[in-house]
Every structure is written in structure tokens, then in C-alpha cells.
Design a protein around this motif. Structure first.
Motif, PDB file in Angstrom:
ATOM      1  N   ALA A  73     -13.975  -6.876   4.894  1.00  0.00           N
ATOM      2  CA  ALA A  73     -15.421  -6.849   4.744  1.00  0.00           C
ATOM      3  C   ALA A  73     -15.801  -5.706   3.813  1.00  0.00           C
ATOM      4  CB  ALA A  73     -16.117  -6.676   6.098  1.00  0.00           C
ATOM      5  N   ALA A  74     -16.845  -5.921   3.030  1.00  0.00           N
ATOM      6  CA  ALA A  74     -17.358  -4.883   2.138  1.00  0.00           C
ATOM      7  C   ALA A  74     -18.836  -5.153   1.904  1.00  0.00           C
ATOM      8  CB  ALA A  74     -16.598  -4.867   0.815  1.00  0.00           C
ATOM      9  N   ARG A  75     -19.591  -4.085   1.641  1.00  0.00           N
ATOM     10  CA  ARG A  75     -21.019  -4.236   1.379  1.00  0.00           C
ATOM     11  C   ARG A  75     -21.440  -3.378   0.207  1.00  0.00           C
ATOM     12  NH1 ARG A  75     -26.090  -1.710   4.321  1.00  0.00           N
ATOM     13  NH2 ARG A  75     -25.768  -0.392   2.496  1.00  0.00           N
ATOM     14  N   SER A  76     -22.231  -3.962  -0.692  1.00  0.00           N
ATOM     15  CA  SER A  76     -22.808  -3.192  -1.791  1.00  0.00           C
ATOM     16  C   SER A  76     -24.021  -2.424  -1.283  1.00  0.00           C
ATOM     17  CB  SER A  76     -23.219  -4.126  -2.942  1.00  0.00           C
ATOM     18  OG  SER A  76     -24.175  -5.070  -2.493  1.00  0.00           O
ATOM     19  N   ASP A  77     -24.425  -1.390  -2.008  1.00  0.00           N
ATOM     20  CA  ASP A  77     -25.523  -0.530  -1.584  1.00  0.00           C
ATOM     21  C   ASP A  77     -26.780  -0.794  -2.402  1.00  0.00           C
ATOM     22  OD1 ASP A  77     -23.898   0.785   0.269  1.00  0.00           O
ATOM     23  OD2 ASP A  77     -23.172   2.185  -1.247  1.00  0.00           O
ATOM     24  N   GLY A  78     -27.931  -0.465  -1.822  1.00  0.00           N
ATOM     25  CA  GLY A  78     -29.179  -0.509  -2.560  1.00  0.00           C
ATOM     26  C   GLY A  78     -29.275   0.667  -3.519  1.00  0.00           C
ATOM     27  N   ALA A  79     -30.370   0.700  -4.284  1.00  0.00           N
ATOM     28  CA  ALA A  79     -30.546   1.766  -5.272  1.00  0.00           C
ATOM     29  C   ALA A  79     -30.656   3.136  -4.614  1.00  0.00           C
ATOM     30  CB  ALA A  79     -31.790   1.478  -6.112  1.00  0.00           C
ATOM     31  N   VAL A  80     -31.243   3.173  -3.419  1.00  0.00           N
ATOM     32  CA  VAL A  80     -31.401   4.439  -2.685  1.00  0.00           C
ATOM     33  C   VAL A  80     -30.705   4.279  -1.343  1.00  0.00           C
ATOM     34  CG1 VAL A  80     -33.012   6.133  -1.759  1.00  0.00           C
ATOM     35  CG2 VAL A  80     -33.621   4.817  -3.804  1.00  0.00           C
ATOM     36  N   PRO A  81     -29.456   4.766  -1.203  1.00  0.00           N
ATOM     37  CA  PRO A  81     -28.742   4.620   0.073  1.00  0.00           C
ATOM     38  C   PRO A  81     -29.537   5.233   1.224  1.00  0.00           C
ATOM     39  CG  PRO A  81     -27.258   5.361  -1.662  1.00  0.00           C
ATOM     40  CD  PRO A  81     -28.651   5.433  -2.223  1.00  0.00           C
ATOM     41  N   PHE A  82     -29.493   4.590   2.372  1.00  0.00           N
ATOM     42  CA  PHE A  82     -30.132   5.031   3.613  1.00  0.00           C
ATOM     43  C   PHE A  82     -31.650   4.868   3.609  1.00  0.00           C
ATOM     44  CE2 PHE A  82     -26.420   7.911   2.923  1.00  0.00           C
ATOM     45  CZ  PHE A  82     -25.567   7.274   3.797  1.00  0.00           C
ATOM     46  N   ALA A  83     -32.225   4.276   2.548  1.00  0.00           N
ATOM     47  CA  ALA A  83     -33.673   4.099   2.502  1.00  0.00           C
ATOM     48  C   ALA A  83     -34.117   2.867   3.279  1.00  0.00           C
ATOM     49  CB  ALA A  83     -34.151   3.996   1.060  1.00  0.00           C
ATOM     50  N   ASP A  84     -33.199   1.941   3.550  1.00  0.00           N
ATOM     51  CA  ASP A  84     -33.540   0.677   4.222  1.00  0.00           C
ATOM     52  C   ASP A  84     -32.505   0.432   5.314  1.00  0.00           C
ATOM     53  OD1 ASP A  84     -34.684  -1.726   4.840  1.00  0.00           O
ATOM     54  OD2 ASP A  84     -33.909  -2.798   3.093  1.00  0.00           O
ATOM     55  N   PRO A  85     -32.610   1.137   6.429  1.00  0.00           N
ATOM     56  CA  PRO A  85     -31.532   1.144   7.418  1.00  0.00           C
ATOM     57  C   PRO A  85     -31.550  -0.032   8.375  1.00  0.00           C
ATOM     58  CG  PRO A  85     -33.292   2.558   8.170  1.00  0.00           C
ATOM     59  CD  PRO A  85     -33.712   2.054   6.812  1.00  0.00           C
ATOM     60  N   TYR A  86     -30.454  -0.168   9.113  1.00  0.00           N
ATOM     61  CA  TYR A  86     -30.418  -0.980  10.317  1.00  0.00           C
ATOM     62  C   TYR A  86     -31.076  -0.171  11.430  1.00  0.00           C
ATOM     63  CZ  TYR A  86     -26.855  -3.767   7.916  1.00  0.00           C
ATOM     64  OH  TYR A  86     -26.183  -4.545   7.015  1.00  0.00           O
ATOM     65  N   ARG A  87     -31.568  -0.860  12.469  1.00  0.00           N
ATOM     66  CA  ARG A  87     -32.224  -0.163  13.577  1.00  0.00           C
ATOM     67  C   ARG A  87     -31.712  -0.694  14.911  1.00  0.00           C
ATOM     68  NH1 ARG A  87     -36.501  -2.022  10.919  1.00  0.00           N
ATOM     69  NH2 ARG A  87     -37.252  -3.133  12.754  1.00  0.00           N
ATOM     70  N   LEU A  88     -31.425   0.218  15.804  1.00  0.00           N
ATOM     71  CA  LEU A  88     -31.010  -0.115  17.160  1.00  0.00           C
ATOM     72  C   LEU A  88     -32.013   0.508  18.114  1.00  0.00           C
ATOM     73  CD1 LEU A  88     -28.827  -1.377  19.010  1.00  0.00           C
ATOM     74  CD2 LEU A  88     -27.686   0.844  19.006  1.00  0.00           C
ATOM     75  N   ASP A  89     -32.747  -0.331  18.849  1.00  0.00           N
ATOM     76  CA  ASP A  89     -33.816   0.158  19.719  1.00  0.00           C
ATOM     77  C   ASP A  89     -33.675  -0.419  21.117  1.00  0.00           C
ATOM     78  OD1 ASP A  89     -35.538   1.616  17.753  1.00  0.00           O
ATOM     79  OD2 ASP A  89     -35.638  -0.369  16.835  1.00  0.00           O
ATOM     80  N   ILE A  90     -34.178   0.315  22.099  1.00  0.00           N
ATOM     81  CA  ILE A  90     -34.280  -0.148  23.480  1.00  0.00           C
ATOM     82  C   ILE A  90     -35.758  -0.191  23.834  1.00  0.00           C
ATOM     83  CG2 ILE A  90     -33.662   0.263  25.875  1.00  0.00           C
ATOM     84  CD1 ILE A  90     -31.258   1.846  24.904  1.00  0.00           C
ATOM     85  N   THR A  91     -36.259  -1.373  24.171  1.00  0.00           N
ATOM     86  CA  THR A  91     -37.675  -1.535  24.469  1.00  0.00           C
ATOM     87  C   THR A  91     -37.849  -2.202  25.829  1.00  0.00           C
ATOM     88  OG1 THR A  91     -37.729  -3.681  23.334  1.00  0.00           O
ATOM     89  CG2 THR A  91     -38.284  -1.729  22.035  1.00  0.00           C
ATOM     90  N   SER A  92     -39.014  -2.022  26.401  1.00  0.00           N
ATOM     91  CA  SER A  92     -39.328  -2.660  27.684  1.00  0.00           C
ATOM     92  C   SER A  92     -39.629  -4.135  27.442  1.00  0.00           C
ATOM     93  CB  SER A  92     -40.530  -1.986  28.342  1.00  0.00           C
ATOM     94  OG  SER A  92     -40.254  -0.623  28.620  1.00  0.00           O
ATOM     95  N   GLY A  93     -39.058  -4.999  28.276  1.00  0.00           N
ATOM     96  CA  GLY A  93     -39.342  -6.415  28.175  1.00  0.00           C
ATOM     97  C   GLY A  93     -40.713  -6.745  28.735  1.00  0.00           C
ATOM     98  N   PRO A  94     -41.193  -7.963  28.487  1.00  0.00           N
ATOM     99  CA  PRO A  94     -42.467  -8.387  29.089  1.00  0.00           C
ATOM    100  C   PRO A  94     -42.405  -8.262  30.612  1.00  0.00           C
ATOM    101  CG  PRO A  94     -41.742  -9.955  27.421  1.00  0.00           C
ATOM    102  CD  PRO A  94     -40.603  -8.998  27.637  1.00  0.00           C
ATOM    103  N   ALA A  95     -43.552  -8.284  31.243  1.00  0.00           N
ATOM    104  CA  ALA A  95     -43.635  -8.096  32.691  1.00  0.00           C
ATOM    105  C   ALA A  95     -42.690  -9.040  33.425  1.00  0.00           C
ATOM    106  CB  ALA A  95     -45.066  -8.335  33.159  1.00  0.00           C
ATOM    107  N   GLY A  96     -41.867  -8.452  34.291  1.00  0.00           N
ATOM    108  CA  GLY A  96     -40.932  -9.238  35.079  1.00  0.00           C
ATOM    109  C   GLY A  96     -39.576  -9.428  34.445  1.00  0.00           C
ATOM    110  N   LEU A  97     -39.387  -8.959  33.206  1.00  0.00           N
ATOM    111  CA  LEU A  97     -38.108  -9.116  32.515  1.00  0.00           C
ATOM    112  C   LEU A  97     -37.441  -7.754  32.314  1.00  0.00           C
ATOM    113  CD1 LEU A  97     -38.978 -11.777  29.784  1.00  0.00           C
ATOM    114  CD2 LEU A  97     -38.074 -12.135  32.086  1.00  0.00           C
ATOM    115  N   ALA A  98     -36.126  -7.789  32.121  1.00  0.00           N
ATOM    116  CA  ALA A  98     -35.354  -6.566  31.929  1.00  0.00           C
ATOM    117  C   ALA A  98     -35.621  -5.963  30.553  1.00  0.00           C
ATOM    118  CB  ALA A  98     -33.863  -6.874  32.093  1.00  0.00           C
ATOM    119  N   ASP A  99     -35.168  -4.715  30.362  1.00  0.00           N
ATOM    120  CA  ASP A  99     -35.269  -4.066  29.057  1.00  0.00           C
ATOM    121  C   ASP A  99     -34.469  -4.843  28.011  1.00  0.00           C
ATOM    122  OD1 ASP A  99     -36.822  -2.147  30.199  1.00  0.00           O
ATOM    123  OD2 ASP A  99     -35.274  -0.590  30.220  1.00  0.00           O
TER     124      ASP A  99
END
Length: 286
Positions: A73-99
Motif C-alpha cells: 500500500a502507498a499513498r500520495s500526499d496533498g500540497a500541504v501535508p497534514f492540512a486535510d487529516p483523518y479524524r477519529l472521534d467518540i460521540t454520544s449516540g442518540p437517546a437510548g443508543l451506545a456511544d
């Protein structure tokens, strides 16, 4: 491989600016209590590439197996590295559902971030070992969308959601190895994404599954034949959404088959203007 990770809150940034503007001084409990960090991480890859001979095997029975290996696997970079990142988030689910754990792909508006993948695969069943050749993906571009993970509502396993807005320069099945085009089947100019009522691509991700409005699940089920892998997508849930499955489109600009003796057979193009997944149940039998 270079990697950079950061998680910055506005309060922490304000404290950092104050430190540079004036001599450092101790912070009291009240000031420290006002600082809040987010439950997430942003990250990107610069000059990423990997190769290896590791193999992953799915073995439902002792004498039957499916494997993939030799991933590159290999990936090319954008013009400005790190300017358009991936994101990993933990959020609360709708009422009655898990995070919900969310993994979001970059917006990648200029399509500069392009992935190249290749791997080998094979099967071993009933005493016959078969090398299936290689799968090669060229210029895979993700533009938004991503994965969601949570706890299933009623069963074991992992609940997940998936949104896709992608393009693939070429997807090739090569029975004689990744460097040989003899006998290959290739799909070029592949596009998957959300569509409007006319079947035109909107530029947004197609929500194939969502952990709240239409959850998918991956788990293991057992019957008289033993355990087997199960992947499913539930019916749209009106309690948390509209009750209607989102519409997506699939387009392939060119399909071809390369004859082992030479020459190429042109199979034309293909287009599914609009498709909705109302329910899906796939069980991989031993």
C-alpha cells in the motif's frame, strides 16, 4: 512512514498563547478545571508506504480456509501535508443508543491523496490449495465519508456504519500475479457516491449503513453446520431517521478482459443510476 497526531482544544490554545505573551505563572485549580480536551484525534500520513509478506486466514473449518497476503500500500500526499487529516472521534449516540466511534476520511477536494493497493489471495478446501492471483487497485480516492462503530442493539458482534464517496482509477483481478495483465479482468473509472432523485452524483458520501438510522452488523452465527461469519444491514429505522434508505450510484467508465494469448476484449461501460439497500443478510457458510 511519517505520522503526526494532534488534539487541540481552544482552551489549551489560549493558555499556550498566554505563556508566550507573558512569563509563566502557576495556574490555580479554577483555571485548570476550565480546560477541556476533546474525545478525538486528528492524524495524517506523509510519504506513507508499506510492503510485507504477512497473511490473514479465515478458517471456518480445519480443512477449509480463505486467505489474503503480501499486502502492499502507498499513498500520495496533498500540497500541504497534514492540512486535510483523518479524524477519529467518540460521540454520544442518540437517546437510548451506545456511544459511537467515528472514523472520518479527509475531504480531499483536489483528489491529491491517492491510494495504491495490491494483495494476493487463495483458498484451501477439500484437500485442494488454489492460488487465486492478485487484486490490484490503482488511484483510489476517498472524498469524505468514513466508518462508524458501536455496540449492536440486540445481538453480539460489532455494529457499524459506512459512508462512501470514492473513485478508483482501476480495479484489476489478475490471476497470474500482480505484475501480469494476461487473463485480467479490469474495471476502470469506478465511482461510488450519493445521488439525487435524477440519478446524478451529488458529491456527497452514500450512507450505505448508519449505526443509528440503519445499522449494519458483523458477527459469528452458529447452526447445525457450525459457526460462520455473518454480515448484515438492518431495515431503515424510523425512530432515528426518515425510515428511507439513502440512494447511491455506481458508475464504471470501462470494463475489459485481457486475453491470455494477447489482445483485449472491450466490454463497454456500466451505470446504476440509483440503488437503495433496504436490507442485507450475508452468511459465509463453512
Amino acid at each position: 512512514m511519517g505520522a503526526r497526531m494532534w488534539a487541540v482544544s481552544s482552551a489549551l490554545l489560549a493558555v499556550a498563547c498566554a505563556v508566550h505573551a507573558a512569563p509563566g505563572q502557576p495556574l490555580g485549580d479554577e483555571a485548570l478545571a476550565a480546560v477541556r480536551g476533546g474525545d478525538g484525534v486528528s492524524f495524517d500520513l506523509s510519504g506513507f508506504s508499506m510492503n510485507g509478506d504477512a497473511r490473514i486466514t479465515y478458517r471456518p473449518q480445519s480443512d477449509r480456509a480463505f486467505w489474503i497476503g503480501n499486502l502492499s500500500a502507498a499513498r500520495s500526499d496533498g500540497a500541504v501535508p497534514f492540512a486535510d487529516p483523518y479524524r477519529l472521534d467518540i460521540t454520544s449516540g442518540p437517546a437510548g443508543l451506545a456511544d459511537i466511534v467515528g472514523f472520518a476520511f479527509p475531504a480531499n477536494a483536489d483528489s491529491a491523496q491517492r491510494w495504491q493497493f495490491a494483495y494476493d489471495w487463495g483458498v484451501d478446501a477439500d484437500g485442494i490449495a488454489r492460488d487465486g492471483g492478485s487484486i490490484v487497485l490503482r488511484d483510489l480516492v476517498f472524498q469524505g465519508g468514513g466508518w462508524q462503530f458501536s455496540t449492536p442493539r440486540l445481538e453480539d458482534g460489532v455494529a457499524f456504519g459506512l459512508g462512501l464517496n470514492l473513485r478508483i482509477g482501476e480495479l484489476a483481478l489478475r490471476p497470474n500475479g500482480r505484475t501480469s495483465r494476461d487473463g485480467q479482468m479490469a474495471w476502470q473509472g469506478v465511482r461510488i457516491g450519493a445521488v439525487d432523485e435524477t440519478g446524478a452524483f451529488t458529491g456527497a458520501p452514500w450512507a450505505i449503513a448508519d449505526v443509528a438510522t440503519q445499522p449494519a452488523v458483523i458477527n459469528a452465527l452458529a447452526d447445525e453446520n457450525g459457526p460462520h461469519l455473518h454480515i448484515g444491514i438492518g431495515w431503515p429505522d424510523r425512530q432515528y431517521g426518515s425510515g428511507t434508505a439513502p440512494a447511491g450510484g455506481l458508475q464504471v467508465d470501462h470494463i475489459s478482459f485481457t486475453n491470455p494469448g494477447g489482445g483485449t476484449t472491450d466490454l463497454g461501460s456500466s451505470r446504476i443510476g440509483s440503488v437503495q439497500i433496504q436490507y442485507l443478510d450475508i452468511r459465509f457458510r463453512p
